[in-house]
Design an enzyme around this catalytic site. Structure first.
Site, mmCIF file in Angstrom:
data_model
loop_
_atom_site.group_PDB
_atom_site.id
_atom_site.type_symbol
_atom_site.label_atom_id
_atom_site.label_comp_id
_atom_site.label_asym_id
_atom_site.label_seq_id
_atom_site.Cartn_x
_atom_site.Cartn_y
_atom_site.Cartn_z
ATOM 1 N N GLU A 151 0.698 -1.071 -0.053
ATOM 2 C CA GLU A 151 -0.033 0.144 -0.022
ATOM 3 C C GLU A 151 0.891 1.220 0.077
ATOM 4 O OE1 GLU A 151 -3.065 -0.033 3.036
ATOM 5 O OE2 GLU A 151 -3.534 -2.138 2.516
ATOM 6 N N HIS A 152 2.187 1.077 0.226
ATOM 7 C CA HIS A 152 3.052 2.347 0.282
ATOM 8 C C HIS A 152 4.381 1.910 -0.728
ATOM 9 C CE1 HIS A 152 0.587 3.616 3.545
ATOM 10 N NE2 HIS A 152 0.825 2.690 4.224
#
Length: 307
Positions: A157-158
């Site tokens: 997600e990052h």
């Protein structure tokens, strides 16, 4: 002679119509009885045996998470060398083997990445494509075999990489694990964020043929989502991941997206009537345990019901 030509032309037209109809049928979307649940990320003492399992669905547990970080007090990226960060005490290799033996419709996969590790974000941060893929294939093969697992889910997600690097790393990882027969399925878990989507769509464009399911995080949309909004979101993401089996989803703590109280199962039924319900997944068993898993029961009952 003319009658023979007319007969041949008629046959060719009929054949063309038949082939066209067959192709349309083959391309038509279809419902599925697939239910998936993330488990183990929040260390709330949940066990596989706590979760209700309907024998008439295909059931996937997704262990959350394996992360390519070290396990020190201040975790840092390890360039594809994955470690187990799920609740391995309650969700051990023996527990995996037991639940699969008891329930023949159950498969268990692992999810990699996740939102955070320690007190910070879990970043995708490869040193190079070749070294990351080599390390990831080696470390994940070991974890998958040790834990009797069947598949992999991608939930980064990052990012501290460009989309093309992510696409090449993850695409080559999935392809290698499948070619080596280490896994039988792979999924991705994007959500509607510009940076996230740019990475996953780059992966989809190049390696979508290797990805079996899209666990789209519809619960990342605002809390209070309505049924019409949800259907619109689903159609948009189905277009983005064209040809993919986009699963619908909810979060069991009610913190986002379309809740059951606001019509989640109504939306599921609507999609099912359109042959678009490719499956349902829930985040997460850890949160559902406190309430007795009502949404898991309802989801599986809907999926198992006759069309």
């Amino acid at each position: 002679m003319e009658s023979s030509k007319l007969f041949i032309i008629t046959l060719l037209v009929i054949q063309a119509l038949f082939i066209s109809h067959t192709q349309i049928q083959a391309a038509a979307p279809a419902n599925s009885n697939l239910f998936r649940e993330y488990i183990g990320a929040e260390f709330k003492n949940v066990k596989f045996t706590d979760v209700p399992i309907n024998p008439n669905v295909d059931f996937h547990f997704l262990l959350s998470f394996a992360i390519d970080y070290d396990t020190s007090a201040s975790p840092s990226p390890t360039n594809g060398k994955f470690n187990v960060f799920w609740d391995s005490g309650n969700l051990s290799p023996a527990n995996v083997a037991s639940i699969k033996s008891t329930h023949r419709n159950v498969k268990v996969g692992l999810s990699i990445g996740g939102d955070s590790v320690g007190n910070g974000f879990a970043f995708f941060k490869p040193t190079s494509v070749d070294s990351w893929v080599s390390n990831a294939v080696s470390s994940l093969t070991s974890i998958i075999k040790q834990n009797h697992l069947d598949g992999i889910d991608i939930d980064y997600e990052h990012f501290k990489s460009d989309p093309n690097t992510f696409a090449e790393c993850i695409g080559r990882l999935i392809t290698t694990l499948k070619n080596n027969k280490v896994i039988s399925f792979a999924s991705i878990a994007p959500f509607d964020d510009d940076q996230v989507q740019s990475h996953y769509l780059a992966l989809w464009r190049k390696y979508g043929h290797q990805i079996d399911y899209v666990n789209f995080q519809f619960y990342a949309y605002d809390k209070g989502t309505t049924v019409p909004q949800f259907i619109n979101y689903f159609n948009t993401q189905s277009s983005n991941y064209n040809g993919g089996k986009v699963l619908v989803s909810m979060i069991s703590d009610g913190s986002g997206g379309l809740s059951p109280q606001n019509g989640f199962f109504k939306a599921c039924s609507m999609l099912r009537s359109q042959q678009k319900l490719h499956g349902i997944f829930i985040w997460s068993a850890d949160d559902s345990k406190a309430n007795g898993f009502p949404f898991e029961k309802q989801s599986q009952a809907l999926l198992a019901a006759p069309n």
